[in-house]
Design a protein around this motif. Structure first.
Motif, PDB file in Angstrom:
ATOM      1  N   LYS A 455      77.651  87.292 109.071  1.00  0.00           N
ATOM      2  CA  LYS A 455      79.039  88.144 109.389  1.00  0.00           C
ATOM      3  C   LYS A 455      78.763  88.687 110.705  1.00  0.00           C
ATOM      4  N   VAL A 456      77.773  89.354 111.115  1.00  0.00           N
ATOM      5  CA  VAL A 456      77.618  90.219 112.164  1.00  0.00           C
ATOM      6  C   VAL A 456      77.604  89.189 113.435  1.00  0.00           C
ATOM      7  N   VAL A 457      77.201  88.074 113.403  1.00  0.00           N
ATOM      8  CA  VAL A 457      76.924  87.176 114.600  1.00  0.00           C
ATOM      9  C   VAL A 457      78.307  86.561 114.733  1.00  0.00           C
ATOM     10  N   CYS A 458      79.007  86.329 113.590  1.00  0.00           N
ATOM     11  CA  CYS A 458      80.468  85.602 113.761  1.00  0.00           C
ATOM     12  C   CYS A 458      81.304  86.744 114.557  1.00  0.00           C
ATOM     13  N   SER A 459      81.308  87.806 114.106  1.00  0.00           N
ATOM     14  CA  SER A 459      82.252  88.795 114.503  1.00  0.00           C
ATOM     15  C   SER A 459      82.058  88.952 116.140  1.00  0.00           C
ATOM     16  N   MET A 460      81.025  88.430 116.728  1.00  0.00           N
ATOM     17  CA  MET A 460      80.688  88.843 117.980  1.00  0.00           C
ATOM     18  C   MET A 460      81.249  87.804 119.027  1.00  0.00           C
ATOM     19  N   ASN A 461      81.966  86.565 118.077  1.00  0.00           N
ATOM     20  CA  ASN A 461      82.755  85.787 118.895  1.00  0.00           C
ATOM     21  C   ASN A 461      82.148  85.105 119.946  1.00  0.00           C
ATOM     22  N   SER A 462      80.815  84.849 119.712  1.00  0.00           N
ATOM     23  CA  SER A 462      79.839  84.291 120.999  1.00  0.00           C
ATOM     24  C   SER A 462      79.712  82.687 120.608  1.00  0.00           C
ATOM     25  N   GLU A 463      79.484  82.061 121.397  1.00  0.00           N
ATOM     26  CA  GLU A 463      79.248  80.698 121.379  1.00  0.00           C
ATOM     27  C   GLU A 463      77.805  80.419 121.131  1.00  0.00           C
ATOM     28  N   ILE A 464      77.031  81.554 121.322  1.00  0.00           N
ATOM     29  CA  ILE A 464      75.721  81.463 120.719  1.00  0.00           C
ATOM     30  C   ILE A 464      75.317  81.567 119.488  1.00  0.00           C
ATOM     31  N   LEU A 465      74.735  80.436 118.560  1.00  0.00           N
ATOM     32  CA  LEU A 465      74.399  80.453 117.412  1.00  0.00           C
ATOM     33  C   LEU A 465      72.824  80.894 117.440  1.00  0.00           C
ATOM     34  N   MET A 466      72.635  81.008 115.882  1.00  0.00           N
ATOM     35  CA  MET A 466      71.113  81.676 115.773  1.00  0.00           C
ATOM     36  C   MET A 466      70.640  80.880 114.310  1.00  0.00           C
ATOM     37  N   THR A 467      69.268  80.323 114.609  1.00  0.00           N
ATOM     38  CA  THR A 467      68.768  79.965 113.274  1.00  0.00           C
ATOM     39  C   THR A 467      68.111  81.086 112.777  1.00  0.00           C
ATOM     40  N   ALA A 468      67.905  81.230 111.484  1.00  0.00           N
ATOM     41  CA  ALA A 468      67.074  82.149 110.762  1.00  0.00           C
ATOM     42  C   ALA A 468      66.331  81.685 109.317  1.00  0.00           C
ATOM     43  N   PHE A 469      65.307  82.477 109.345  1.00  0.00           N
ATOM     44  CA  PHE A 469      64.457  82.381 107.997  1.00  0.00           C
ATOM     45  C   PHE A 469      64.097  83.776 107.418  1.00  0.00           C
ATOM     46  N   VAL A 470      64.529  83.688 106.068  1.00  0.00           N
ATOM     47  CA  VAL A 470      63.876  85.088 105.559  1.00  0.00           C
ATOM     48  C   VAL A 470      63.072  84.712 104.253  1.00  0.00           C
ATOM     49  N   ILE A 471      61.875  85.368 104.164  1.00  0.00           N
ATOM     50  CA  ILE A 471      61.140  85.044 102.970  1.00  0.00           C
ATOM     51  C   ILE A 471      61.041  86.681 102.511  1.00  0.00           C
ATOM     52  N   GLU A 472      60.896  86.704 101.166  1.00  0.00           N
ATOM     53  CA  GLU A 472      60.665  87.961 100.230  1.00  0.00           C
ATOM     54  C   GLU A 472      59.526  87.720  99.525  1.00  0.00           C
ATOM     55  N   ILE A 473      58.489  88.660  99.683  1.00  0.00           N
ATOM     56  CA  ILE A 473      57.206  88.527  99.025  1.00  0.00           C
ATOM     57  C   ILE A 473      57.013  89.664  97.845  1.00  0.00           C
ATOM     58  N   ASP A 474      57.030  89.178  96.608  1.00  0.00           N
ATOM     59  CA  ASP A 474      56.941  90.066  95.670  1.00  0.00           C
ATOM     60  C   ASP A 474      55.359  90.299  95.145  1.00  0.00           C
ATOM     61  N   GLU A 475      55.028  91.209  95.353  1.00  0.00           N
ATOM     62  CA  GLU A 475      53.379  91.712  95.304  1.00  0.00           C
ATOM     63  C   GLU A 475      53.220  91.671  93.800  1.00  0.00           C
ATOM     64  N   VAL A 476      53.908  92.156  93.022  1.00  0.00           N
ATOM     65  CA  VAL A 476      53.873  92.481  91.431  1.00  0.00           C
ATOM     66  C   VAL A 476      53.934  90.924  90.861  1.00  0.00           C
ATOM     67  N   LYS A 477      54.799  90.232  91.191  1.00  0.00           N
ATOM     68  CA  LYS A 477      55.121  88.825  90.516  1.00  0.00           C
ATOM     69  C   LYS A 477      54.343  87.639  90.969  1.00  0.00           C
ATOM     70  N   ASN A 478      53.573  87.969  92.249  1.00  0.00           N
ATOM     71  CA  ASN A 478      52.996  87.003  93.109  1.00  0.00           C
ATOM     72  C   ASN A 478      53.626  85.781  93.534  1.00  0.00           C
ATOM     73  N   GLN A 479      55.041  86.274  93.836  1.00  0.00           N
ATOM     74  CA  GLN A 479      56.000  84.964  94.157  1.00  0.00           C
ATOM     75  C   GLN A 479      56.493  85.272  95.515  1.00  0.00           C
ATOM     76  N   ILE A 480      57.109  84.079  95.901  1.00  0.00           N
ATOM     77  CA  ILE A 480      57.865  84.440  97.289  1.00  0.00           C
ATOM     78  C   ILE A 480      59.426  83.748  97.003  1.00  0.00           C
ATOM     79  N   THR A 481      60.384  84.293  97.516  1.00  0.00           N
ATOM     80  CA  THR A 481      61.752  83.931  97.517  1.00  0.00           C
ATOM     81  C   THR A 481      62.250  83.654  98.950  1.00  0.00           C
TER      82      THR A 481
END
Length: 851
Positions: A455-481
């Motif tokens: 939503k932030v990038v779309c609100s800039m009305n720019s022709e430039i797009l972005m790829t992104a990757f988000v990983i969450e590491i849970d140290e208690v459950k020993n898992q990643i999301t």
């Protein structure tokens, strides 16, 4: 610096014209005068020789006239007829002064020319010609058939010469002739002199105005004169060059000489040279004046242009020189004005460019602040990242935020690179910073992070797009999301059977959503995976695998090989290993796209300390510290810790494994620390005066094996302190020796020094003949160094050296192997930047092992 004009151009022109004219005239005069002189020499030699021959021939004719008179006497048979003929000769021949005859070698007869004698003597004739005054003696001894010429043989007679001849067996006669007879022969010019010499070197006849040489015998005895009948030769008369022509008179012992001084003979040539010189001066003067007038106008434009360049060099860009004429100088002046105008325009452009570059530099510094400064270390995992911009500002970005026991890592890649892409990453960083604040109150999942960022990038009305990757590491459950917005799929690498292979690679390709900035209401799905100790996650941007060199990209295959090779290292070491392999492919070529590389390493639970007042109760072999070096010394003093590892080590896994390996053995062996892959050199010292020589030798051997993070001056400082400390303590515990004086050791107690390097480390090792202080004393000495930073009064160092060693190295190892052996090892890690090396928390290791 502009040189001073010492010789103006107009003078050079005039000089060039003058030199050219002088050379031309000189060559012409030299050539012409040589021809003239050669021609004149031929004339002089010809004239002198002709004159000499003429004199010789006429002399022969004149003398033969008188010889003929003598020959007429031989026809007489008695004394009376002879006397009559003699009387007739003296009365009819004016040049004859007298005649003598000897008949039958007994009867002496004589006749004289009284009239001529009175004329020559200017008075009454009192001169006699008889047996006593004449040549009777010569006549008696004269051989038959002989003719002889003698000079003034008659006593008291005026100047004369005599022809003495044996006419036949019964008659010998002599005729005495005045030199007036020969006067018609002489050339009375002032330039040439003519004279006749006898063959024995006497002067037979000369003109009164001719000065004969002092030694005429030298002339008649000259080999040339002796060998030939006639010729011309140059003689040296006391430094005066004289041209002499000679011709022998046939049948008479006489040589006709015609001569002239060479200077007089070539007087015309000298006069011509002199007049040519004056004429040349006239022509040169005219040429110089013409040259000055000609060059003045031409050099005026050059002078104007020179003055303009001088003003321009001083920063005056308002100068506009004007040149007269349509020649090259005028064109050059116009070119100068055009160049000046372009320089002014270029300077304005440079000012604008400098302003933009300054702003880009500020933007780069601001963008650099968006990235995490150090590797992040948790009890069961750690992660680190590198980014490499293709231009001043990057279109890649990565960061993280924490939510309790969970850590979320974000990797972004805007399309393109440079300033436009950097603005998008700035917006991404701002968005994540806002999410980080919100996460303190409300949990934000990886998918939700991407939706907010979209939503932030779309609100800039720019022709430039972005790829992104988000990983969450849970140290208690020993898992990643994780959730992906069309970014390059990261790799999860599992450790199987104690190793990393292709079979253990698991690309994170699940739930791949649209790029950030495409649609405002895009939603992103999440995937969950379990993780285990030893697993590795590698996140990256496409600029890494798509980097082309010589038309060939690095590619995913080489990338995976590099990952597997470095997986035994923890996050920072893995990144370093991958970038080294990438650097071999890149070969210092310019980057074509921004590059981001983030690695996560999962390990068994370990103790990580970030509180300087913490009480350590763990029985583990090591502790990982996030404290400062000085805080770590306080922590070591309060707690029984032998191995404290700085959290931002270049390869945590390597250092941990080394501690575990060394602690598992009863004896410390240097080869367990420094394997054969190292380049190494060792020295044995028995005198501390050799320390500087050893350090100098080490510097020359390893000068090409350091890195930007390992400074030569620091290496020298630590080496000197290590060696000095070993000699200082060589006397044993409680018996330190005096610093500053020579310390000599025996061969069985010498100090061993070693330097070793490989691609990751520079290692210094010093082994002394006695043990170093205990762990507590070492720590106490370093602590005092932090506090005082100066030696104690009356003490020799008192810990300052150990403080300097500890503060300037990345790993500090102390090994005590009993009272007769102690060893210190300092490790410098080859970070890619010196700043990272300075920020590195120093690891402290203490071993009490046999050696």
């Amino acid at each position: 610096m502009i040189r001073k004009v010492k010789f103006p151009l107009k003078y050079k022109f005039v000089l060039a014209i003058s030199v050219l004219l002088l050379l031309t005239m000189g060559f012409y005069l030299s050539y012409a005068l040589n021809i003239f002189k050669a021609d004149k020499a031929a004339d002089v030699y010809s004239i002198t020789l002709t004159n000499s021959i003429s004199v010789a021939e006429r002399t022969k004719l004149l003398i033969n006239e008188d010889v003929q008179f003598l020959n007429n006497l031989k026809d007489s048979t008695d004394g009376d007829s002879i006397s009559k003929k003699m009387e007739n000769i003296t009365q009819t021949r004016d040049e004859v002064l007298g005649v003598e005859c000897l008949v039958n070698n007994e009867n002496y007869l004589s006749s004289k020319n009284s009239r001529k004698l009175e004329e020559l003597t200017n008075g009454p004739n009192e001169l006699v010609l008889n047996e006593g005054t004449g040549v009777l003696g010569i006549l008696k001894t004269l051989p038959i058939g002989t003719t002889k010429i003698d000079i003034s043989p008659v006593k008291n007679y005026p100047s004369h010469f005599s022809i003495i001849k044996s006419l036949n067996q019964n008659l010998k006669c002599a005729i005495h002739i005045s030199y007036e007879k020969l006067m018609p022969l002489m050339n009375e010019t002032l330039n040439y002199g003519t004279y006749i010499l006898t063959s024995n070197g006497k002067t037979f006849f000369k003109l009164n105005n001719i000065n004969l040489p002092a030694d005429v015998k030298k002339i008649v005895n000259d080999p040339t004169v002796v060998d030939i009948e006639q010729g011309v030769k140059k003689f040296d008369d006391n430094g005066i060059s004289v041209i002499r022509a000679f011709s022998k008179v046939p049948g008479m012992d006489l040589i006709a000489i015609t001569e002239i001084e060479e200077s007089k003979a070539f007087m015309a040539s000298s006069l011509l040279i002199q007049k040519s010189f004056y004429f040349g001066l006239l022509i040169l003067s005219i040429a110089v004046i013409a040259g000055i007038l000609f060059t003045k106008r031409m050099t005026r434009n050059v002078q104007t242009l020179f003055e303009a360049t001088t003003l321009l060099s001083k920063g005056d860009f308002n100068v506009n020189p004007v040149a007269e004429g349509n020649d090259e100088i005028g064109a050059l002046t116009d070119s100068f004005v055009d160049m000046k105008d372009k320089i002014v325009m270029f300077m304005e452009e440079m000012k604008e460019k400098a302003r933009i570059e300054g702003e880009l530099k500020v933007a780069q510094l601001v963008q650099n602040s968006f990235f995490p400064k150090h590797a992040v270390l948790k009890s069961t995992f750690g992660f680190d990242g590198r980014y490499m911009p293709a231009s001043e500002c990057s279109g890649d970005w990565w960061g993280y935020f924490e939510q309790g026991s969970k850590v979320s890592i974000i990797v972004c890649d805007a399309t393109g690179h440079g300033v436009p892409a950097a603005l998008i990453t700035a917006a991404a960083h701002s968005c994540i910073s806002t999410i980080k604040i919100d996460a303190e109150k409300n949990y934000v999942s990886p998918g939700r992070v991407l939706e907010k960022l979209n939503k932030v990038v779309c609100s800039m009305n720019s022709e430039i797009l972005m790829t992104a990757f988000v990983i969450e590491i849970d140290e208690v459950k020993n898992q990643i999301t994780y959730s992906n917005a069309s970014h390059m799929s990261p790799f999860l690498i599992h450790k199987t059977d104690g190793d990393y292979t292709k079979e253990g690679i698991d690309p994170l390709i699940g739930n791949n959503g649209a790029r950030v900035g495409e649609k405002m209401e895009t939603t992103y799905q999440e995937s969950v995976l379990a993780i285990s100790p030893g697993d590795r996650i590698v996140m990256f941007s496409d600029g890494l695998t798509e980097m082309e060199v010589d038309g060939k990209a690095w590619g995913q295959r080489n990338f995976i090989k590099s990952i597997l090779k470095g997986c035994k290292r923890e996050s920072s070491g893995l990144i370093k290993s991958i970038l080294e392999d990438f650097g071999e492919h890149r070969k210092k070529a310019a980057l074509q796209d921004d590059i981001t590389l983030v690695c996560v390493s999962f390990e068994s639970e370990r103790l990580v300390v970030d509180d300087p007042n913490a009480k350590i109760e763990s029985n583990g072999p090591y502790v990982i510290s996030k404290l400062t070096n000085e805080e770590n010394i306080d922590l070591l003093e309060k707690n029984k810790i032998n191995h404290l590892i700085g959290h931002n080590t270049i390869d945590l896994g390597h250092e941990v494994r080394l501690v575990e390996k060394l602690e598992s053995k009863n004896k410390f062996i240097l080869e367990d620390y420094i394997d054969p892959s190292f380049k190494s050199k060792s020295w044995n010292l028995m005198s501390n005066l050799k320390i500087k020589d050893v350090i100098s030798d080490m510097s020359s051997i390893f000068s090409d094996d350091l890195s930007e993070a390992v400074k030569p001056e620091v290496l020298k400082l630590v080496s000197e302190e290590l060696l000095s400390n070993a000699f200082y303590h060589s006397g044993g515990e409680g018996n330190p020796l005096t610093r500053g004086q020579e310390i000599l050791l025996t061969p069985d107690k010498e100090v061993e020094f070693l330097c070793a390097t490989n691609s990751d480390f520079v290692i210094l090792s010093v082994k002394g003949p006695t043990s170093f202080s205990s762990r507590e004393k070492v720590i106490s000495s370093i602590k005092r160094g932090y506090k005082e930073k100066a030696p104690l009064d009356g003490k020799n160092g008192a810990g300052l050296g150990l403080y300097m060693i500890y503060e300037n190295t990345n790993q500090f190892w102390v090994i005590n192997a009993g009272p007769n052996c102690g060893q210190m090892i300092c490790v410098f890690e080859k970070f890619n930047r010196y700043k990272k090396a300075r920020e590195r928390v120093t690891s402290f290791h203490y071993l009490a092992k046999e050696n």
